[in-house]
Design a protein around this motif. Structure first.
Motif, PDB file in Angstrom:
ATOM      1  N   GLY B  97      91.843  56.732  39.565  1.00 42.88           N
ATOM      2  CA  GLY B  97      90.312  56.508  39.570  1.00 42.88           C
ATOM      3  C   GLY B  97      90.451  55.133  40.038  1.00 42.88           C
ATOM      4  N   PHE B  98      89.033  54.762  40.330  1.00 40.65           N
ATOM      5  CA  PHE B  98      88.686  53.109  40.797  1.00 40.65           C
ATOM      6  C   PHE B  98      89.640  52.891  41.841  1.00 40.65           C
ATOM      7  N   VAL B  99      89.820  53.864  42.883  1.00 41.63           N
ATOM      8  CA  VAL B  99      90.871  53.421  43.910  1.00 41.63           C
ATOM      9  C   VAL B  99      90.153  52.415  44.980  1.00 41.63           C
ATOM     10  N   ASP B 100      90.253  51.357  44.936  1.00 40.96           N
ATOM     11  CA  ASP B 100      89.811  50.486  45.920  1.00 40.96           C
ATOM     12  C   ASP B 100      91.217  50.496  46.947  1.00 40.96           C
ATOM     13  N   LEU B 101      90.900  49.586  47.942  1.00 36.51           N
ATOM     14  CA  LEU B 101      91.941  49.620  49.053  1.00 36.51           C
ATOM     15  C   LEU B 101      93.180  48.858  48.245  1.00 36.51           C
ATOM     16  N   LYS B 102      92.926  47.866  47.300  1.00 35.15           N
ATOM     17  CA  LYS B 102      94.177  47.182  47.024  1.00 35.15           C
ATOM     18  C   LYS B 102      95.000  48.009  45.790  1.00 35.15           C
ATOM     19  N   ARG B 103      94.338  48.979  45.202  1.00 35.99           N
ATOM     20  CA  ARG B 103      94.994  50.082  44.426  1.00 35.99           C
ATOM     21  C   ARG B 103      95.641  51.011  45.339  1.00 35.99           C
ATOM     22  N   ALA B 104      94.794  51.574  46.382  1.00 34.64           N
ATOM     23  CA  ALA B 104      95.489  52.451  47.333  1.00 34.64           C
ATOM     24  C   ALA B 104      96.843  52.005  48.065  1.00 34.64           C
ATOM     25  N   ASP B 105      96.963  50.704  48.216  1.00 39.25           N
ATOM     26  CA  ASP B 105      98.141  49.905  48.604  1.00 39.25           C
ATOM     27  C   ASP B 105      99.131  50.236  47.547  1.00 39.25           C
ATOM     28  N   GLN B 106      98.786  49.953  46.044  1.00 34.43           N
ATOM     29  CA  GLN B 106      99.683  49.812  45.231  1.00 34.43           C
ATOM     30  C   GLN B 106     100.394  51.081  44.925  1.00 34.43           C
ATOM     31  N   ILE B 107      99.532  52.277  45.058  1.00 32.71           N
ATOM     32  CA  ILE B 107      99.866  53.610  44.947  1.00 32.71           C
ATOM     33  C   ILE B 107     100.856  53.877  46.253  1.00 32.71           C
ATOM     34  N   ILE B 108     100.626  53.635  47.189  1.00 34.88           N
ATOM     35  CA  ILE B 108     101.402  53.969  48.404  1.00 34.88           C
ATOM     36  C   ILE B 108     103.101  53.432  47.850  1.00 34.88           C
TER      37      ILE B 108
END
Lengths: 289, 133
Positions: B97-108
């Motif tokens: 949840g709360f996926v902003d671009l920064k978190r999206a980058d971390q997820i990848i």
């Protein structure tokens, strides 16, 4: 690189064509246009999926959803529910006749489960009217390799060693046939493709011609090279208008794009290919390497 | 349409065109690649799910990760939008949840590349009902 995130494959074989798959394509495109999704979702008319009894068929990629008996007016539902909201349209899924289960991925359907497609690998997967998709699936690579790296004798040996046989009732070894033809001396030789398909109830030739016409042209050109025939003939019946139309398109595209192939003139149901493989031309191709 | 005059030309052309069929090739066996589902209902879109989806489409391709990115409806976690579900091959899906671009980058970088979990996981709080007897 494509920026599409979804592909909608609509069956364009004769069966689905007859039950208005063209109208489905139009409606899907209209609907995408209206929702501003033309750049994200691509609609492709393909060859036959093989499941004509439940046609017309629409396949949604990448989740591989298989919709059966789709009507043109279902286009709106598919776009609004599946494409936009990510919910599968359950009423259009295939129902297993025994377990009554709704199956969404065709891989799990009894009909497809045990299939391994070799000749029909591209049929229902690529747009038969677009040479780019054939090339993307390694199309014309074999012809390219044969023309630039192999002698006719090597090609014949390769085909012989592969154990390839004719797909007719006789099952004649292909390599042997080519060898005999290549040793035969003549002023002019021809590769003849019998696309007439006279046996009752057999439609696999039609499916290849409609769904993957370039593969037929490529194979004919390889055969022509190995037996020394500069011309090819395709004999095809007038009852296969869609196959004829797609072959003509394929020949035109191949001629425009691939220099080894293929000049063409059409007279009623006989298509004449000219492989344009005069010796000088071949050497010119070889020298470039 | 440019003419192809040699085998090298043809190979180059094939490599250029391959990407166009990527979606279909991956769909043959979707479980062998990373699957990302972005919740794209009104709540998701309002919180920036579209940008997140574009980010995943673009970055996964740029970072050479074979993946399928699709959109789905509301997962019910409207408070935590944008939400995404990531399924690595052979593993259970994980919802972030709360996926902003920064978190999206971390997820990848972390979860998709190395399997290391990152912040923002929404624990599984449902059971799939199996209708079969």
């Amino acid at each position: 690189m494509s920026k599409y995130s979804m592909h909608l494959l609509v069956c364009g074989g004769t069966g689905c064509h007859a039950s208005e798959s063209d109208a489905i394509v139009c409606n899907l495109r209209d609907e995408l246009e209206a929702k501003g999704l033309m750049d994200t979702v691509q609609v492709i008319l393909t060859g036959c999926f093989g499941f004509c009894e439940k046609g017309p068929i629409v396949k949604v990629m990448p989740d591989n959803t298989f919709y059966v008996q789709v009507k043109p007016e279902d286009a709106q539902t598919i776009i609004e529910e599946h494409v936009i909201k990510g919910r599968k349209v359950t009423r259009l899924l295939y129902q297993d006749p025994v377990s009554k289960e709704m199956i969404s991925d065709s891989k799990h359907m009894g009909f497809f489960k045990k299939q391994l497609r070799i000749v029909l690998r591209n049929c229902g997967f690529i747009n038969p009217e677009n040479i780019d998709e054939y090339i993307a699936r390694d199309g014309y690579q074999a012809l390219g390799k044969v023309l630039s790296e192999m002698t006719p004798e090597q090609v014949i040996k390769e085909v012989r060693d592969s154990g390839q046989r004719g797909r007719g009732g006789g099952g004649f070894p292909t390599g042997l046939k080519w060898e005999i033809a290549s040793k035969n001396k003549a002023d002019q030789k021809y590769v003849v493709c019998n696309a007439d398909e006279g046996d009752p109830g057999a439609f696999m030739d039609r499916s290849v011609l409609e769904g993957d016409p370039h593969s037929v042209l490529e194979a004919m050109a390889i055969c022509g090279y190995s037996i020394g025939a500069s011309h090819g003939l395709i004999y095809i019946r007038a009852e296969y208008p869609l196959a004829i139309a797609r072959l003509k398109i394929a020949i035109k595209q191949a001629r425009n794009m691939v220099c080894w192939a293929i000049r063409f003139s059409a007279q009623s149901t006989v298509l004449i290919l000219n492989f344009a493989m005069e010796q000088e031309h071949l050497y010119a191709v070889k020298k470039q390497h | 349409m440019s003419k192809i005059t040699s085998l090298a030309d043809l190979k180059k052309k094939r490599d250029e065109l391959k990407g166009g069929l990527d979606i279909r090739v991956k769909a043959i066996d979707p479980d062998s690649v990373v699957q990302v589902k972005v919740a794209m209902a009104t709540c998701g879109i309002a919180s920036g799910a579209k940008t997140v989806m574009e980010f995943f489409l673009e970055q996964l391709e740029r970072r050479n990760i074979a993946a399928i990115v699709t959109q789905t409806g509301c997962m019910g976690y409207c408070y935590a939008e944008p939400t995404i579900e990531v399924k690595l091959p052979g593993q259970d899906p994980v919802v972030y949840g709360f996926v902003d671009l920064k978190r999206a980058d971390q997820i990848i970088e972390k979860y998709i590349k190395t399997g290391e979990l990152v912040d923002g996981i929404i624990p599984v709080n449902y059971q799939t009902i199996d209708f079969k007897e």
